[in-house]
Design a protein around this motif. Structure first.
Motif, PDB file in Angstrom:
ATOM      1  N   TYR A  50       0.834  -1.191   0.000  1.00 44.32           N
ATOM      2  CA  TYR A  50       0.000   0.000   0.000  1.00 44.32           C
ATOM      3  C   TYR A  50       0.874   1.249   0.000  1.00 44.32           C
ATOM      4  O   TYR A  50       2.045   1.192   0.360  1.00 44.32           O
ATOM      5  N   THR A  51       0.267   2.369  -0.367  1.00 40.89           N
ATOM      6  CA  THR A  51       0.913   3.673  -0.265  1.00 40.89           C
ATOM      7  C   THR A  51       0.010   4.594   0.536  1.00 40.89           C
ATOM      8  O   THR A  51      -1.186   4.700   0.245  1.00 40.89           O
ATOM      9  N   LEU A  52       0.576   5.240   1.545  1.00 40.32           N
ATOM     10  CA  LEU A  52      -0.115   6.273   2.301  1.00 40.32           C
ATOM     11  C   LEU A  52       0.268   7.616   1.707  1.00 40.32           C
ATOM     12  O   LEU A  52       1.453   7.907   1.541  1.00 40.32           O
ATOM     13  N   ASN A  53      -0.732   8.432   1.366  1.00 39.99           N
ATOM     14  CA  ASN A  53      -0.523   9.782   0.860  1.00 39.99           C
ATOM     15  C   ASN A  53      -1.227  10.764   1.790  1.00 39.99           C
ATOM     16  O   ASN A  53      -2.422  10.609   2.053  1.00 39.99           O
ATOM     17  N   VAL A  54      -0.502  11.756   2.294  1.00 43.15           N
ATOM     18  CA  VAL A  54      -1.090  12.810   3.106  1.00 43.15           C
ATOM     19  C   VAL A  54      -0.843  14.113   2.357  1.00 43.15           C
ATOM     20  O   VAL A  54       0.293  14.403   1.973  1.00 43.15           O
ATOM     21  N   VAL A  55      -1.916  14.881   2.131  1.00 42.06           N
ATOM     22  CA  VAL A  55      -1.824  16.100   1.343  1.00 42.06           C
ATOM     23  C   VAL A  55      -2.287  17.285   2.170  1.00 42.06           C
ATOM     24  O   VAL A  55      -3.302  17.217   2.860  1.00 42.06           O
ATOM     25  N   ASP A  56      -1.525  18.372   2.100  1.00 35.10           N
ATOM     26  CA  ASP A  56      -1.902  19.628   2.720  1.00 35.10           C
ATOM     27  C   ASP A  56      -2.071  20.655   1.609  1.00 35.10           C
ATOM     28  O   ASP A  56      -1.082  21.038   0.970  1.00 35.10           O
ATOM     29  N   SER A  57      -3.316  21.078   1.354  1.00 39.32           N
ATOM     30  CA  SER A  57      -3.569  21.986   0.234  1.00 39.32           C
ATOM     31  C   SER A  57      -2.933  23.358   0.429  1.00 39.32           C
ATOM     32  O   SER A  57      -2.740  24.087  -0.538  1.00 39.32           O
TER      33      SER A  57
ATOM     34  N   ASP B 144       2.000  23.597   3.503  1.00 40.00           N
ATOM     35  CA  ASP B 144       2.905  23.756   4.643  1.00 40.00           C
ATOM     36  C   ASP B 144       2.857  22.592   5.621  1.00 40.00           C
ATOM     37  O   ASP B 144       3.317  22.701   6.749  1.00 40.00           O
ATOM     38  N   GLY B 145       2.321  21.445   5.209  1.00 41.44           N
ATOM     39  CA  GLY B 145       2.203  20.318   6.113  1.00 41.44           C
ATOM     40  C   GLY B 145       1.253  20.642   7.245  1.00 41.44           C
ATOM     41  O   GLY B 145       0.440  21.563   7.147  1.00 41.44           O
ATOM     42  N   ILE B 146       1.334  19.896   8.325  1.00 40.34           N
ATOM     43  CA  ILE B 146       0.463  20.176   9.477  1.00 40.34           C
ATOM     44  C   ILE B 146       1.317  20.597  10.674  1.00 40.34           C
ATOM     45  O   ILE B 146       1.003  20.297  11.807  1.00 40.34           O
ATOM     46  N   CYS B 147       2.373  21.286  10.357  1.00 42.12           N
ATOM     47  CA  CYS B 147       3.314  21.676  11.400  1.00 42.12           C
ATOM     48  C   CYS B 147       3.772  23.108  11.206  1.00 42.12           C
ATOM     49  O   CYS B 147       3.806  23.610  10.100  1.00 42.12           O
TER      50      CYS B 147
ATOM     51  N   ASP C 146       4.011  26.687  11.196  1.00 45.81           N
ATOM     52  CA  ASP C 146       3.450  28.038  11.132  1.00 45.81           C
ATOM     53  C   ASP C 146       2.045  28.142  11.726  1.00 45.81           C
ATOM     54  O   ASP C 146       1.657  29.179  12.226  1.00 45.81           O
ATOM     55  N   TYR C 147       1.285  27.047  11.650  1.00 41.92           N
ATOM     56  CA  TYR C 147      -0.104  27.085  12.118  1.00 41.92           C
ATOM     57  C   TYR C 147      -0.362  26.035  13.187  1.00 41.92           C
ATOM     58  O   TYR C 147      -1.453  25.514  13.318  1.00 41.92           O
ATOM     59  N   GLY C 148       0.650  25.717  13.970  1.00 41.42           N
ATOM     60  CA  GLY C 148       0.503  24.759  15.049  1.00 41.42           C
ATOM     61  C   GLY C 148       1.240  23.474  14.752  1.00 41.42           C
ATOM     62  O   GLY C 148       1.751  23.267  13.659  1.00 41.42           O
ATOM     63  N   GLN C 149       1.292  22.611  15.741  1.00 44.04           N
ATOM     64  CA  GLN C 149       2.071  21.392  15.647  1.00 44.04           C
ATOM     65  C   GLN C 149       1.152  20.184  15.496  1.00 44.04           C
ATOM     66  O   GLN C 149       0.744  19.582  16.466  1.00 44.04           O
ATOM     67  N   GLY C 150       0.837  19.842  14.261  1.00 40.36           N
ATOM     68  CA  GLY C 150       0.095  18.625  13.992  1.00 40.36           C
ATOM     69  C   GLY C 150       1.053  17.479  13.739  1.00 40.36           C
ATOM     70  O   GLY C 150       2.266  17.666  13.648  1.00 40.36           O
ATOM     71  N   PHE C 151       0.512  16.288  13.622  1.00 42.19           N
ATOM     72  CA  PHE C 151       1.323  15.106  13.339  1.00 42.19           C
ATOM     73  C   PHE C 151       0.417  13.995  12.859  1.00 42.19           C
ATOM     74  O   PHE C 151      -0.808  14.102  12.912  1.00 42.19           O
ATOM     75  N   PHE C 152       1.009  12.906  12.380  1.00 43.16           N
ATOM     76  CA  PHE C 152       0.255  11.680  12.144  1.00 43.16           C
ATOM     77  C   PHE C 152       1.136  10.486  12.433  1.00 43.16           C
ATOM     78  O   PHE C 152       2.362  10.546  12.328  1.00 43.16           O
TER      79      PHE C 152
ATOM     80  N   VAL D 134       4.736   4.589  10.438  1.00 45.75           N
ATOM     81  CA  VAL D 134       5.098   5.967  10.135  1.00 45.75           C
ATOM     82  C   VAL D 134       4.878   6.790  11.395  1.00 45.75           C
ATOM     83  O   VAL D 134       3.844   6.668  12.041  1.00 45.75           O
ATOM     84  N   ASP D 135       5.834   7.618  11.720  1.00 48.69           N
ATOM     85  CA  ASP D 135       5.742   8.511  12.870  1.00 48.69           C
ATOM     86  C   ASP D 135       6.171   9.883  12.369  1.00 48.69           C
ATOM     87  O   ASP D 135       7.364  10.175  12.296  1.00 48.69           O
ATOM     88  N   SER D 136       5.212  10.717  11.965  1.00 48.70           N
ATOM     89  CA  SER D 136       5.524  11.983  11.310  1.00 48.70           C
ATOM     90  C   SER D 136       5.398  13.162  12.261  1.00 48.70           C
ATOM     91  O   SER D 136       4.463  13.242  13.048  1.00 48.70           O
ATOM     92  N   ASN D 137       6.308  14.102  12.117  1.00 50.82           N
ATOM     93  CA  ASN D 137       6.254  15.334  12.893  1.00 50.82           C
ATOM     94  C   ASN D 137       5.437  16.413  12.188  1.00 50.82           C
ATOM     95  O   ASN D 137       5.353  17.529  12.656  1.00 50.82           O
ATOM     96  N   GLY D 138       4.835  16.074  11.045  1.00 51.82           N
ATOM     97  CA  GLY D 138       3.984  17.015  10.329  1.00 51.82           C
ATOM     98  C   GLY D 138       4.703  17.928   9.355  1.00 51.82           C
ATOM     99  O   GLY D 138       4.081  18.707   8.650  1.00 51.82           O
ATOM    100  N   LYS D 139       6.027  17.834   9.283  1.00 55.59           N
ATOM    101  CA  LYS D 139       6.802  18.673   8.360  1.00 55.59           C
ATOM    102  C   LYS D 139       6.931  17.944   7.029  1.00 55.59           C
ATOM    103  O   LYS D 139       7.780  17.076   6.868  1.00 55.59           O
ATOM    104  N   TYR D 140       6.074  18.310   6.063  1.00 58.74           N
ATOM    105  CA  TYR D 140       6.157  17.625   4.776  1.00 58.74           C
ATOM    106  C   TYR D 140       5.774  18.494   3.591  1.00 58.74           C
ATOM    107  O   TYR D 140       5.680  18.005   2.464  1.00 58.74           O
ATOM    108  N   GLY D 141       5.533  19.763   3.739  1.00 55.69           N
ATOM    109  CA  GLY D 141       5.165  20.600   2.601  1.00 55.69           C
ATOM    110  C   GLY D 141       3.759  20.264   2.128  1.00 55.69           C
ATOM    111  O   GLY D 141       2.844  20.154   2.934  1.00 55.69           O
ATOM    112  N   ASP D 142       3.605  20.063   0.814  1.00 56.60           N
ATOM    113  CA  ASP D 142       2.254  19.807   0.308  1.00 56.60           C
ATOM    114  C   ASP D 142       1.875  18.330   0.265  1.00 56.60           C
ATOM    115  O   ASP D 142       0.696  17.993   0.338  1.00 56.60           O
ATOM    116  N   THR D 143       2.852  17.411   0.158  1.00 60.63           N
ATOM    117  CA  THR D 143       2.526  15.993   0.045  1.00 60.63           C
ATOM    118  C   THR D 143       3.550  15.133   0.773  1.00 60.63           C
ATOM    119  O   THR D 143       4.754  15.357   0.670  1.00 60.63           O
ATOM    120  N   PHE D 144       3.043  14.137   1.494  1.00 61.32           N
ATOM    121  CA  PHE D 144       3.871  13.109   2.107  1.00 61.32           C
ATOM    122  C   PHE D 144       3.366  11.776   1.574  1.00 61.32           C
ATOM    123  O   PHE D 144       2.166  11.507   1.605  1.00 61.32           O
TER     124      PHE D 144
END
Length: 142
Positions: free
Chosen positions: A84-91, A94-97, A99-105, A115-125
């Motif tokens: 499988y492939t996991l795709n996370v997109v931030d329209s 700026d990811g979910i980290c 400038d606008y708070g500290q998100g993660f997945f 996967v242990d993400s700090n939310g820093k991924y730009g537009d696509t992970f």
């Protein structure tokens, strides 16, 4: 068990499941649990994700956009053995980290973190993962 420390916040939780679950009428077994926990930033409507079955090319799971900022959303599913492939997109791009708070997945399968993400991924992970027997041999005959 996973722990996250962002600013002064600590979040600790145990990722489920051991494989057996009681559904009220009968016991069901799920050999390859998929579990995703995602904490949104201050712009939750920008966040979407999907899981693609690499054999068929079809999205088999999806989530978002989300409504609540700073909320933890979860998704659990039984997926068949496979790749499988996991795709996370931030329209917002700026990811979910940051400038606008500290998100993660976090993604786990059978209690193991994939996967242990700090939310820093730009537009696509995107990342590939495999569920089930990785060698292609049948372990049940042993």
């Amino acid at each position: 068990v996973s722990s996250f420390f962002f600013h002064d916040e600590e979040m600790t939780f145990t990722l489920p499941f051991d494989g057996d679950e009681y559904d009220g009428d009968k016991e069901t077994a799920c050999a390859d649990d998929f579990f995703l926990a995602i904490k949104t930033d201050d712009k939750p409507a920008e966040t979407r994700w999907n899981v693609v079955d690499n054999e068929s090319g079809n999205a088999v799971l999806r989530g978002g956009p989300y409504a609540l900022p700073w909320a933890v959303y979860t998704k659990r599913a039984c997926l068949p053995n496979g790749s499988y492939t996991l795709n996370v997109v931030d329209s917002g791009g700026d990811g979910i980290c940051c400038d606008y708070g500290q998100g993660f997945f976090v993604v786990s399968s059978d209690g193991e973190t994939i996967v242990d993400s700090n939310g820093k991924y730009g537009d696509t992970f995107s990342t590939d993962f495999h569920l089930g027997n990785k060698t292609g041999t049948d372990d049940s005959a042993a």
